[in-house]
Design a protein around this motif. Sequence first.
Motif, PDB file in Angstrom:
ATOM      1  N   TYR A  23       0.849  -1.186   0.000  1.00  0.00           N
ATOM      2  CA  TYR A  23       0.000   0.000   0.000  1.00  0.00           C
ATOM      3  C   TYR A  23       0.885   1.236   0.000  1.00  0.00           C
ATOM      4  CZ  TYR A  23      -3.810  -3.157   0.799  1.00  0.00           C
ATOM      5  OH  TYR A  23      -4.717  -4.169   0.647  1.00  0.00           O
ATOM      6  N   ILE A  24       0.605   2.135  -0.938  1.00  0.00           N
ATOM      7  CA  ILE A  24       1.442   3.311  -1.158  1.00  0.00           C
ATOM      8  C   ILE A  24       0.583   4.557  -1.025  1.00  0.00           C
ATOM      9  CG2 ILE A  24       2.858   4.517  -2.871  1.00  0.00           C
ATOM     10  CD1 ILE A  24       3.101   1.531  -4.112  1.00  0.00           C
ATOM     11  N   ALA A  25       1.079   5.541  -0.310  1.00  0.00           N
ATOM     12  CA  ALA A  25       0.418   6.840  -0.210  1.00  0.00           C
ATOM     13  C   ALA A  25       1.317   7.866  -0.885  1.00  0.00           C
ATOM     14  CB  ALA A  25       0.181   7.222   1.242  1.00  0.00           C
ATOM     15  N   ASP A  26       0.757   8.581  -1.869  1.00  0.00           N
ATOM     16  CA  ASP A  26       1.512   9.628  -2.561  1.00  0.00           C
ATOM     17  C   ASP A  26       0.762  10.937  -2.381  1.00  0.00           C
ATOM     18  OD1 ASP A  26       2.866  11.346  -4.235  1.00  0.00           O
ATOM     19  OD2 ASP A  26       2.897   9.985  -5.942  1.00  0.00           O
ATOM     20  N   ILE A  27       1.364  11.837  -1.639  1.00  0.00           N
ATOM     21  CA  ILE A  27       0.761  13.146  -1.406  1.00  0.00           C
ATOM     22  C   ILE A  27       1.281  14.082  -2.482  1.00  0.00           C
ATOM     23  CG2 ILE A  27       0.545  15.059   0.217  1.00  0.00           C
ATOM     24  CD1 ILE A  27       0.980  12.878   2.423  1.00  0.00           C
ATOM     25  N   GLY A  28       0.353  14.572  -3.308  1.00  0.00           N
ATOM     26  CA  GLY A  28       0.725  15.361  -4.473  1.00  0.00           C
ATOM     27  C   GLY A  28       1.002  14.433  -5.637  1.00  0.00           C
ATOM     28  N   ALA A  29       0.081  13.528  -5.889  1.00  0.00           N
ATOM     29  CA  ALA A  29       0.295  12.428  -6.851  1.00  0.00           C
ATOM     30  C   ALA A  29       0.077  12.829  -8.302  1.00  0.00           C
ATOM     31  CB  ALA A  29      -0.640  11.273  -6.497  1.00  0.00           C
ATOM     32  N   SER A  30       0.316  14.052  -8.628  1.00  0.00           N
ATOM     33  CA  SER A  30       0.091  14.506 -10.000  1.00  0.00           C
ATOM     34  C   SER A  30       0.951  13.725 -10.995  1.00  0.00           C
ATOM     35  CB  SER A  30       0.388  15.999 -10.132  1.00  0.00           C
ATOM     36  OG  SER A  30       1.739  16.242  -9.886  1.00  0.00           O
ATOM     37  N   VAL A  31       0.439  13.619 -12.201  1.00  0.00           N
ATOM     38  CA  VAL A  31       1.154  12.923 -13.269  1.00  0.00           C
ATOM     39  C   VAL A  31       2.115  13.918 -13.905  1.00  0.00           C
ATOM     40  CG1 VAL A  31       0.899  11.671 -15.437  1.00  0.00           C
ATOM     41  CG2 VAL A  31      -0.834  11.436 -13.647  1.00  0.00           C
ATOM     42  N   ASN A  40       5.365   0.574 -11.329  1.00  0.00           N
ATOM     43  CA  ASN A  40       5.279  -0.828 -11.745  1.00  0.00           C
ATOM     44  C   ASN A  40       4.558  -1.685 -10.722  1.00  0.00           C
ATOM     45  OD1 ASN A  40       6.563  -0.314 -14.158  1.00  0.00           O
ATOM     46  ND2 ASN A  40       8.576  -0.817 -13.361  1.00  0.00           N
ATOM     47  N   PHE A  41       4.784  -1.437  -9.429  1.00  0.00           N
ATOM     48  CA  PHE A  41       4.071  -2.186  -8.398  1.00  0.00           C
ATOM     49  C   PHE A  41       2.562  -2.046  -8.583  1.00  0.00           C
ATOM     50  CE2 PHE A  41       7.944  -1.387  -5.746  1.00  0.00           C
ATOM     51  CZ  PHE A  41       8.303  -2.710  -5.589  1.00  0.00           C
ATOM     52  N   VAL A  42       2.129  -0.809  -8.748  1.00  0.00           N
ATOM     53  CA  VAL A  42       0.697  -0.541  -8.842  1.00  0.00           C
ATOM     54  C   VAL A  42       0.147  -1.036 -10.171  1.00  0.00           C
ATOM     55  CG1 VAL A  42      -1.053   1.278  -8.820  1.00  0.00           C
ATOM     56  CG2 VAL A  42       0.891   1.403  -7.260  1.00  0.00           C
ATOM     57  N   SER A  43       0.828  -0.749 -11.260  1.00  0.00           N
ATOM     58  CA  SER A  43       0.355  -1.178 -12.586  1.00  0.00           C
ATOM     59  C   SER A  43       0.281  -2.691 -12.707  1.00  0.00           C
ATOM     60  CB  SER A  43       1.263  -0.627 -13.683  1.00  0.00           C
ATOM     61  OG  SER A  43       1.217   0.782 -13.688  1.00  0.00           O
ATOM     62  N   ASP A  44       1.211  -3.402 -12.062  1.00  0.00           N
ATOM     63  CA  ASP A  44       1.229  -4.867 -12.121  1.00  0.00           C
ATOM     64  C   ASP A  44       0.249  -5.503 -11.141  1.00  0.00           C
ATOM     65  OD1 ASP A  44       3.196  -4.662 -14.017  1.00  0.00           O
ATOM     66  OD2 ASP A  44       4.843  -5.172 -12.661  1.00  0.00           O
ATOM     67  N   GLY A  45      -0.416  -4.685 -10.320  1.00  0.00           N
ATOM     68  CA  GLY A  45      -1.370  -5.213  -9.359  1.00  0.00           C
ATOM     69  C   GLY A  45      -0.746  -5.653  -8.047  1.00  0.00           C
ATOM     70  N   ALA A  46       0.555  -5.466  -7.879  1.00  0.00           N
ATOM     71  CA  ALA A  46       1.223  -5.846  -6.634  1.00  0.00           C
ATOM     72  C   ALA A  46       1.091  -4.750  -5.580  1.00  0.00           C
ATOM     73  CB  ALA A  46       2.694  -6.135  -6.883  1.00  0.00           C
ATOM     74  N   GLY A  47       0.649  -3.571  -5.995  1.00  0.00           N
ATOM     75  CA  GLY A  47       0.504  -2.457  -5.077  1.00  0.00           C
ATOM     76  C   GLY A  47      -0.828  -1.764  -5.258  1.00  0.00           C
ATOM     77  N   ASN A  67      -6.011   2.763 -12.963  1.00  0.00           N
ATOM     78  CA  ASN A  67      -7.297   2.058 -13.000  1.00  0.00           C
ATOM     79  C   ASN A  67      -7.829   1.749 -11.606  1.00  0.00           C
ATOM     80  OD1 ASN A  67      -7.425   1.870 -15.909  1.00  0.00           O
ATOM     81  ND2 ASN A  67      -5.723   0.456 -15.738  1.00  0.00           N
ATOM     82  N   SER A  68      -8.189   0.504 -11.396  1.00  0.00           N
ATOM     83  CA  SER A  68      -8.790   0.109 -10.120  1.00  0.00           C
ATOM     84  C   SER A  68      -7.750  -0.138  -9.027  1.00  0.00           C
ATOM     85  CB  SER A  68      -9.636  -1.154 -10.313  1.00  0.00           C
ATOM     86  OG  SER A  68      -8.814  -2.224 -10.712  1.00  0.00           O
ATOM     87  N   ASN A  69      -6.481   0.069  -9.330  1.00  0.00           N
ATOM     88  CA  ASN A  69      -5.423  -0.129  -8.344  1.00  0.00           C
ATOM     89  C   ASN A  69      -5.089   1.153  -7.585  1.00  0.00           C
ATOM     90  OD1 ASN A  69      -4.990  -2.874  -8.892  1.00  0.00           O
ATOM     91  ND2 ASN A  69      -3.776  -2.352 -10.683  1.00  0.00           N
ATOM     92  N   ALA A  70      -6.007   2.125  -7.644  1.00  0.00           N
ATOM     93  CA  ALA A  70      -5.742   3.384  -6.947  1.00  0.00           C
ATOM     94  C   ALA A  70      -7.040   3.994  -6.451  1.00  0.00           C
ATOM     95  CB  ALA A  70      -5.043   4.372  -7.868  1.00  0.00           C
ATOM     96  N   GLU A  71      -6.916   4.687  -5.345  1.00  0.00           N
ATOM     97  CA  GLU A  71      -8.017   5.492  -4.822  1.00  0.00           C
ATOM     98  C   GLU A  71      -7.522   6.925  -4.772  1.00  0.00           C
ATOM     99  OE1 GLU A  71     -10.514   6.100  -0.679  1.00  0.00           O
ATOM    100  OE2 GLU A  71      -9.608   4.153  -1.119  1.00  0.00           O
ATOM    101  N   ILE A  72      -8.296   7.827  -5.349  1.00  0.00           N
ATOM    102  CA  ILE A  72      -7.894   9.235  -5.382  1.00  0.00           C
ATOM    103  C   ILE A  72      -8.603   9.960  -4.250  1.00  0.00           C
ATOM    104  CG2 ILE A  72      -7.907  11.355  -6.737  1.00  0.00           C
ATOM    105  CD1 ILE A  72      -7.986   9.362  -9.205  1.00  0.00           C
ATOM    106  N   ILE A  73      -7.830  10.663  -3.463  1.00  0.00           N
ATOM    107  CA  ILE A  73      -8.354  11.391  -2.315  1.00  0.00           C
ATOM    108  C   ILE A  73      -8.072  12.878  -2.565  1.00  0.00           C
ATOM    109  CG2 ILE A  73      -8.225  11.655   0.188  1.00  0.00           C
ATOM    110  CD1 ILE A  73      -7.042   8.708   0.109  1.00  0.00           C
ATOM    111  N   PRO A  74      -9.092  13.610  -3.056  1.00  0.00           N
ATOM    112  CA  PRO A  74      -8.864  15.005  -3.440  1.00  0.00           C
ATOM    113  C   PRO A  74      -8.904  15.990  -2.266  1.00  0.00           C
ATOM    114  CG  PRO A  74     -11.085  14.358  -4.017  1.00  0.00           C
ATOM    115  CD  PRO A  74     -10.410  13.145  -3.454  1.00  0.00           C
ATOM    116  N   ASN A  75      -9.564  15.612  -1.167  1.00  0.00           N
ATOM    117  CA  ASN A  75      -9.708  16.530  -0.040  1.00  0.00           C
ATOM    118  C   ASN A  75      -9.037  15.935   1.194  1.00  0.00           C
ATOM    119  OD1 ASN A  75     -11.423  18.284  -1.554  1.00  0.00           O
ATOM    120  ND2 ASN A  75     -13.035  16.774  -1.282  1.00  0.00           N
ATOM    121  N   PHE A  76      -8.070  16.643   1.728  1.00  0.00           N
ATOM    122  CA  PHE A  76      -7.337  16.159   2.883  1.00  0.00           C
ATOM    123  C   PHE A  76      -6.703  17.329   3.618  1.00  0.00           C
ATOM    124  CE2 PHE A  76      -4.753  15.957  -0.907  1.00  0.00           C
ATOM    125  CZ  PHE A  76      -3.560  16.533  -0.536  1.00  0.00           C
ATOM    126  N   MET A  77      -6.324  17.090   4.852  1.00  0.00           N
ATOM    127  CA  MET A  77      -5.674  18.133   5.664  1.00  0.00           C
ATOM    128  C   MET A  77      -4.332  17.637   6.134  1.00  0.00           C
ATOM    129  SD  MET A  77      -8.805  19.738   7.921  1.00  0.00           S
ATOM    130  CE  MET A  77      -7.797  19.848   9.301  1.00  0.00           C
TER     131      MET A  77
END
Length: 77
Positions: A23-31, A40-47, A67-77
Amino acid sequence: MSDISTNKPYKLLDIFELNRKIYIADIGASVTQETPVYKNFVSDGAGYLYAFDGDEREIDDIRRIYNSNAEIIPNFM
């Protein structure tokens, strides 16, 4: 790190046997032009990515890439 006999880089997933997702948390996960180290972890389904990014312009790109290997959290403190 690389295989001395072939001089090819090791993939971390080739070295370790994983019994569950990373499980990975990326704060400021812009492309951006840079490839995240976890891609690769996330794209391969391992993350699974928890992408914290409040910029609505980035959300569609993050969804398209992970795709379904990520949850986007737009509002946070």
